[in-house]
Design a protein around this motif. Structure first.
Motif: not given
Length: 258
Positions: A28, A32, A47, A49, A54
């Protein structure tokens, strides 16, 4: 063919003389981080997500020496002077055919001294009845791997003296492995003997012989007591670390089923 792992792990949870750090970026966090890096370096908005769960990929960052865990010492580890005055080779310069060879075990657990000598090795070869061939890999069974994960692993073990190391090289051996922290005696033992005798020859004789005769060591092996005395092959290719005096390896014994 049965395969036996002879390697000790690199484990940041175990005590080491040189601290090991292991930082993990989770899948995760990796998603990011990738999104931030794409925007910073390529001007792309992404993005994260939209990725399944994710998540992207995990990343492990380690801080350690090339002598952590099971590893191969190259001649350049022993000093700046090599045989015949030539520069000693680094771990990425060594011939690959040294590291996949028939191997034999020398059980020195019964030796009372801190180092085994040439006579101890001769007696062990006579006991097993094996005649080493050039480029065979010699494996020193000391029993020290029973202490892996403790501070005693770095102070309580048995090595080879200079004469024993020379004896193996005279047989054509170019790779000598041990289940101990070092092929030499424990640092504390060598320094104590030097302070008592003033003889500099007791300080790292197995390593320093490599300045005159080219060979490699595999240190921090494990499980040698599960091997037959001979009749198997060891694969122990070192990681190709450019210009380094050592490289980690996954040492594996290949033992015929019969």
């Amino acid at each position: 063919m049965r395969m036996l792992d002879l390697s000790t792990p690199i484990d940041a949870g175990q005590w080491e003389p040189e601290k090991v750090t292991h930082d993990i970026v989770s899948p995760a966090e990796g998603a990011r981080h990738m999104s931030e890096e794409m925007k910073l370096h390529f001007g792309l908005d992404f993005d994260h997500t939209v990725l399944p769960d994710g998540e992207l990929l995990s990343i492990d960052t380690l801080g350690l020496t090339t002598h952590t865990g099971t590893h191969v010492d190259a001649p350049s580890h022993y000093g700046t002077r090599g045989p015949a005055g030539r520069p000693p080779r680094t771990v990425d310069e060594l011939p690959l055919d040294w590291f996949h060879r028939p191997a034999f075990v020398l059980d020195v657990r019964g030796v009372e001294a801190s180092t085994a000598g040439a006579d101890d090795l001769r007696a062990e070869l006579a006991r097993t009845g094996y005649t080493p061939q050039p480029l065979d890999i010699a494996l020193l069974l000391t029993g020290a791997d029973e202490l892996v994960g403790t501070k005693r692993y770095f102070t309580d073990f048995r090595g080879l003296d200079g004469g024993a190391t020379a004896f193996l090289l005279d047989l054509g051996v170019r790779v000598i492995g041990t289940d101990a922290f070092s092929l030499d005696a424990p640092f504390t033992d060598m320094i104590r003997r030097y302070q008592e005798s003033g003889d500099r020859g007791v300080l790292w004789p197995a390593h320093f012989l490599g300045r005159d005769r080219e060979f490699c060591q595999i240190e921090r092996l494990t499980g040698l007591d599960a091997l037959p005395p001979y009749g198997f092959t060891v694969s122990c290719y070192p990681v190709k670390v450019a210009g380094a005096g050592a490289g980690w390896c996954r040492a594996v014994a290949e033992i015929p089923e019969n």
